[in-house]
Design a protein around this motif. Structure first.
Motif, PDB file in Angstrom:
ATOM      1  N   ARG A 293       0.851  -1.182   0.000  1.00 35.00           N
ATOM      2  CA  ARG A 293       0.000   0.000   0.000  1.00 35.00           C
ATOM      3  C   ARG A 293       0.895   1.242   0.000  1.00 35.00           C
ATOM      4  O   ARG A 293       1.786   1.397   0.812  1.00 35.00           O
ATOM      5  N   VAL A 294       0.653   2.090  -0.942  1.00 35.73           N
ATOM      6  CA  VAL A 294       1.480   3.278  -1.062  1.00 35.73           C
ATOM      7  C   VAL A 294       0.667   4.496  -0.657  1.00 35.73           C
ATOM      8  O   VAL A 294      -0.451   4.679  -1.093  1.00 35.73           O
ATOM      9  N   SER A 295       1.246   5.298   0.207  1.00 35.20           N
ATOM     10  CA  SER A 295       0.484   6.427   0.716  1.00 35.20           C
ATOM     11  C   SER A 295       0.354   7.518  -0.342  1.00 35.20           C
ATOM     12  O   SER A 295       1.140   7.631  -1.270  1.00 35.20           O
ATOM     13  N   ARG A 296      -0.678   8.282  -0.181  1.00 31.35           N
ATOM     14  CA  ARG A 296      -0.965   9.434  -1.009  1.00 31.35           C
ATOM     15  C   ARG A 296       0.263  10.359  -1.067  1.00 31.35           C
ATOM     16  O   ARG A 296       0.642  10.874  -2.090  1.00 31.35           O
ATOM     17  N   LYS A 297       0.883  10.508   0.087  1.00 34.03           N
ATOM     18  CA  LYS A 297       1.998  11.437   0.197  1.00 34.03           C
ATOM     19  C   LYS A 297       3.151  11.003  -0.709  1.00 34.03           C
ATOM     20  O   LYS A 297       3.741  11.809  -1.432  1.00 34.03           O
ATOM     21  N   ILE A 298       3.465   9.701  -0.686  1.00 34.55           N
ATOM     22  CA  ILE A 298       4.558   9.204  -1.511  1.00 34.55           C
ATOM     23  C   ILE A 298       4.248   9.406  -2.983  1.00 34.55           C
ATOM     24  O   ILE A 298       5.107   9.769  -3.776  1.00 34.55           O
ATOM     25  N   LYS A 299       2.968   9.213  -3.320  1.00 31.51           N
ATOM     26  CA  LYS A 299       2.566   9.393  -4.713  1.00 31.51           C
ATOM     27  C   LYS A 299       2.771  10.843  -5.146  1.00 31.51           C
ATOM     28  O   LYS A 299       3.299  11.119  -6.220  1.00 31.51           O
ATOM     29  N   GLN A 300       2.351  11.751  -4.275  1.00 35.42           N
ATOM     30  CA  GLN A 300       2.538  13.168  -4.605  1.00 35.42           C
ATOM     31  C   GLN A 300       4.010  13.518  -4.722  1.00 35.42           C
ATOM     32  O   GLN A 300       4.429  14.237  -5.633  1.00 35.42           O
ATOM     33  N   GLN A 301       4.803  12.962  -3.815  1.00 31.65           N
ATOM     34  CA  GLN A 301       6.250  13.173  -3.865  1.00 31.65           C
ATOM     35  C   GLN A 301       6.803  12.746  -5.212  1.00 31.65           C
ATOM     36  O   GLN A 301       7.588  13.451  -5.839  1.00 31.65           O
ATOM     37  N   ALA A 302       6.366  11.577  -5.656  1.00 34.52           N
ATOM     38  CA  ALA A 302       6.871  11.041  -6.913  1.00 34.52           C
ATOM     39  C   ALA A 302       6.503  11.951  -8.067  1.00 34.52           C
ATOM     40  O   ALA A 302       7.319  12.270  -8.918  1.00 34.52           O
TER      41      ALA A 302
ATOM     42  N   SER B 133       5.954  15.042  -8.087  1.00 30.20           N
ATOM     43  CA  SER B 133       6.710  16.288  -8.134  1.00 30.20           C
ATOM     44  C   SER B 133       8.207  16.026  -8.283  1.00 30.20           C
ATOM     45  O   SER B 133       9.007  16.942  -8.217  1.00 30.20           O
ATOM     46  N   GLY B 134       8.577  14.745  -8.504  1.00 26.98           N
ATOM     47  CA  GLY B 134       9.977  14.433  -8.767  1.00 26.98           C
ATOM     48  C   GLY B 134      10.841  14.378  -7.523  1.00 26.98           C
ATOM     49  O   GLY B 134      12.057  14.326  -7.586  1.00 26.98           O
ATOM     50  N   GLU B 135      10.170  14.366  -6.385  1.00 27.46           N
ATOM     51  CA  GLU B 135      10.901  14.298  -5.112  1.00 27.46           C
ATOM     52  C   GLU B 135      11.513  12.899  -4.963  1.00 27.46           C
ATOM     53  O   GLU B 135      10.841  11.902  -5.203  1.00 27.46           O
ATOM     54  N   PRO B 136      12.790  12.796  -4.608  1.00 21.45           N
ATOM     55  CA  PRO B 136      13.386  11.461  -4.472  1.00 21.45           C
ATOM     56  C   PRO B 136      12.820  10.720  -3.272  1.00 21.45           C
ATOM     57  O   PRO B 136      12.298  11.337  -2.347  1.00 21.45           O
ATOM     58  N   HIS B 137      12.921   9.400  -3.326  1.00 19.16           N
ATOM     59  CA  HIS B 137      12.436   8.586  -2.226  1.00 19.16           C
ATOM     60  C   HIS B 137      13.654   7.898  -1.609  1.00 19.16           C
ATOM     61  O   HIS B 137      13.849   6.702  -1.737  1.00 19.16           O
ATOM     62  N   TRP B 138      14.515   8.694  -1.019  1.00 19.04           N
ATOM     63  CA  TRP B 138      15.754   8.152  -0.472  1.00 19.04           C
ATOM     64  C   TRP B 138      15.646   8.095   1.033  1.00 19.04           C
ATOM     65  O   TRP B 138      15.297   9.070   1.682  1.00 19.04           O
TER      66      TRP B 138
ATOM     67  N   HIS C  72       7.606   5.394  -9.887  1.00 20.02           N
ATOM     68  CA  HIS C  72       6.551   5.151  -8.923  1.00 20.02           C
ATOM     69  C   HIS C  72       5.420   4.404  -9.592  1.00 20.02           C
ATOM     70  O   HIS C  72       4.848   4.887 -10.558  1.00 20.02           O
ATOM     71  N   GLU C  73       5.106   3.221  -9.082  1.00 16.11           N
ATOM     72  CA  GLU C  73       4.040   2.408  -9.644  1.00 16.11           C
ATOM     73  C   GLU C  73       4.148   2.272 -11.156  1.00 16.11           C
ATOM     74  O   GLU C  73       3.166   2.429 -11.875  1.00 16.11           O
ATOM     75  N   GLY C  74       5.341   2.034 -11.619  1.00 12.88           N
ATOM     76  CA  GLY C  74       5.530   1.798 -13.039  1.00 12.88           C
ATOM     77  C   GLY C  74       5.568   3.046 -13.885  1.00 12.88           C
ATOM     78  O   GLY C  74       5.730   2.979 -15.099  1.00 12.88           O
ATOM     79  N   LYS C  75       5.409   4.199 -13.281  1.00 14.88           N
ATOM     80  CA  LYS C  75       5.473   5.425 -14.065  1.00 14.88           C
ATOM     81  C   LYS C  75       6.802   6.116 -13.826  1.00 14.88           C
ATOM     82  O   LYS C  75       7.338   6.086 -12.730  1.00 14.88           O
ATOM     83  N   MET C  76       7.300   6.708 -14.885  1.00 13.36           N
ATOM     84  CA  MET C  76       8.540   7.450 -14.784  1.00 13.36           C
ATOM     85  C   MET C  76       8.239   8.924 -14.579  1.00 13.36           C
ATOM     86  O   MET C  76       7.443   9.507 -15.292  1.00 13.36           O
ATOM     87  N   TYR C  77       8.894   9.513 -13.593  1.00 13.81           N
ATOM     88  CA  TYR C  77       8.799  10.961 -13.420  1.00 13.81           C
ATOM     89  C   TYR C  77      10.199  11.536 -13.497  1.00 13.81           C
ATOM     90  O   TYR C  77      11.169  10.860 -13.175  1.00 13.81           O
ATOM     91  N   ASP C  78      10.308  12.779 -13.957  1.00 16.60           N
ATOM     92  CA  ASP C  78      11.602  13.433 -13.952  1.00 16.60           C
ATOM     93  C   ASP C  78      11.940  13.818 -12.527  1.00 16.60           C
ATOM     94  O   ASP C  78      11.198  14.558 -11.885  1.00 16.60           O
ATOM     95  N   GLY C  79      13.041  13.311 -12.033  1.00 11.21           N
ATOM     96  CA  GLY C  79      13.455  13.621 -10.676  1.00 11.21           C
ATOM     97  C   GLY C  79      13.913  15.070 -10.575  1.00 11.21           C
ATOM     98  O   GLY C  79      14.376  15.639 -11.567  1.00 11.21           O
ATOM     99  N   ASN C  80      13.786  15.629  -9.390  1.00  9.21           N
ATOM    100  CA  ASN C  80      14.218  17.017  -9.231  1.00  9.21           C
ATOM    101  C   ASN C  80      15.649  17.103  -8.688  1.00  9.21           C
ATOM    102  O   ASN C  80      16.019  18.043  -8.029  1.00  9.21           O
TER     103      ASN C  80
END
Ligand SMILES: [Zn+2]
Length: 484
Positions: free
Chosen positions: A141-150, A152-157, A231-239
């Motif tokens: 289960r992925v939280s809403r917050k992580i999805k929004q982060q992704a 906006s290109g926010e890294p998940h480190w 994120h969930e198979g989608k590519m986003y441009d990282g910031n």
């Protein structure tokens, strides 16, 4: 006339209620189409099915492919790529149709991919690879917050990754190391060689330990170095800043795929540079083996004559020959380098440009053929293809693959043979290049090396280290026709 296209929609349950409704997809597809003056003539909707589950048949997707093939459609739009295919074989089926009909159009709402160019196809393949990667753990289960982060290109480190500082800038010491790894890798260095070279230069991992094969492999696969946020198979441009461009990263992924194919079922250790060219006086080929002289002593590398029972065809070999690999390779190195330094042979490692682009092209095609073979088997399994068709197509692909391999081999050898840089000596190159380069040079100059028996064990100097080795045992058969 405006292209008449299909619009593909899919709803899956595996994104836990966060999937967009079909209505929303249809609306986005329609906008995308009208922006390009394409006319949607039919909607194709697969409902409540996961593209990730291989066995699930998607009737609308199948119909879409059939309509593209029959010429009813001039192309199609889809909401995004992971709604279309999560399996490389799905993508390959689409690509096949687009290759046959280069005039077909294609667009996704989330980011554009041009399937008519080889670069676009590479990108599509990367996205499928990434989608596969994320599907494997999408049940979490992925939280809403992580999805929004992704988004906006926010890294998940969870902590600072190698190559970057805490405030997401490039680390001035580590980032160039990552870059160097990538360059070496594409040039043909193995993971092992890269680790060895870094360790040799005193470069250490973040934890201060030695580099190993696993870490280098992980680094070469890591999408974060291309500033891709997945994120969930989608590519986003990282910031955060990229260390490799997306194209460079795609090339690295291609080389990874290709090496997997090349080494498939062929575990050849390059730790033994002379295998296949080195013979015992009894006629058998010597094999690379490690050996411990006495319990508690360190392992050392040797070349040994196998006993008859160890050879595949029960060749009549003596099994009684063993020579120290380090000493022998040193002796061969010195022999080869001094031979090159003669005026007649100084041009052997001369100049010629390396056709990097062609090499990349052939590598790409080689991977495509592999993927197509997989698709063929799928088609055969589900009855789309009969046995004769399967056999014919396989033969055609094999023939093409053989041609590619020959050309690739030639180009790659050329790359090894000729890659002396301006002002660089052969000795310098010997120290700096991949094992493949050294072996190519040996192959260029030497037909065969024969080792005869000897009971003498004189001292021999390997770059300052004293070993026991009788160089009179070594007989090198030089090639004489290399000027042609
Ligand atoms: Zn022998």
């Amino acid at each position: 006339m405006n292209p008449r296209i299909g619009a593909y929609n899919r709803i899956s349950l595996d994104v836990q209620g966060e999937a967009l409704g079909v209505a929303r997809q249809q609306q986005d597809n329609a906008e995308q189409a009208s922006r390009r003056s394409w006319q949607i003539v039919e909607s194709y909707t697969d409902n409540n099915l996961s593209a990730y589950k291989r066995a699930v048949v998607r009737p609308a997707f199948e119909k879409l492919l059939a309509d593209l093939e029959s010429g009813y459609l001039d192309g199609f739009v889809a909401y995004d790529i992971d709604r279309l295919w999560r399996q490389p074989s799905d993508l390959e089926r689409v690509i096949r149709i687009y290759e046959d009909k280069p005039s077909l159009v294609f667009a996704t709402v989330q980011g554009d991919i041009d399937l008519s160019t080889s670069q676009g196809r590479t990108m599509a393949r990367i996205m499928v690879a990434l989608a596969n990667k994320s599907s494997a753990d999408s049940s979490r289960r992925v939280s809403r917050k992580i999805k929004q982060q992704a988004e906006s290109g926010e890294p998940h480190w969870s902590r600072r990754p190698y190559g970057y500082t805490l405030d997401k800038t490039l680390d001035p010491i580590e980032a160039p190391v990552v870059r160097q790894m990538g360059e070496w890798f594409v040039q043909g260095f193995s993971y092992r060689e890269i680790a060895w070279r870094l360790n040799e230069q005193g470069i250490r991992t973040r934890a201060g330990s030695l580099w190993d094969v696993g870490t280098i492999r992980q680094f070469m696969k890591a999408e974060r170095f291309a500033a891709i946020r997945l994120h969930e198979g989608k590519m986003y441009d990282g910031n955060w800043p990229a260390i490799f461009t997306k194209e460079e990263w795609a090339e690295i992924q291609l080389v990874i795929d290709l090496r997997k194919l090349e080494y498939n079922g062929r575990p050849q250790s390059k730790k033994y540079m002379l295998t296949g060219i080195l013979k015992c006086s009894c006629g058998g080929y010597l094999r690379g083996m490690t050996k411990r002289d006495a319990p508690g002593r360190p392992m050392r590398r040797t070349y040994q004559c196998p006993t008859s029972s160890e050879t595949e065809r029960r060749m009549d070999t003596c099994g009684g020959m063993c020579v120290d690999a380090g000493s022998l390779e040193h002796f061969i190195r010195e022999s080869v380098l001094s031979r090159i330094e003669t005026p007649e042979l100084s041009d052997v490692v001369g100049t010629s440009s390396v056709d990097r682009e062609r090499i990349a092209e052939l590598r790409q095609e080689s991977v495509e053929i592999k993927n197509r073979r997989d698709v063929l088997l799928d088609d055969y399994t589900d009855g789309t293809l009969n046995k004769d068709e399967l056999k014919r197509t396989q033969e055609r692909l094999s023939a093409r693959k053989a041609l590619i391999d020959t050309e690739l081999d030639k180009l790659q050898r050329a790359q090894f043979n000729v890659s002396l840089n301006e002002g660089e000596t052969a000795r310098e190159a010997w120290m700096d290049r991949p094992d493949g380069w050294r072996r190519a040079l040996v192959d260029l100059l030497i037909n065969e090396i024969t080792i005869s028996k000897s009971s003498r064990k004189p001292f021999y100097d390997v770059d300052g280290k004293r070993t026991r080795f009788d160089k009179d045992r070594v007989q090198i058969e030089w090639k004489t026709d290399i000027d042609k």
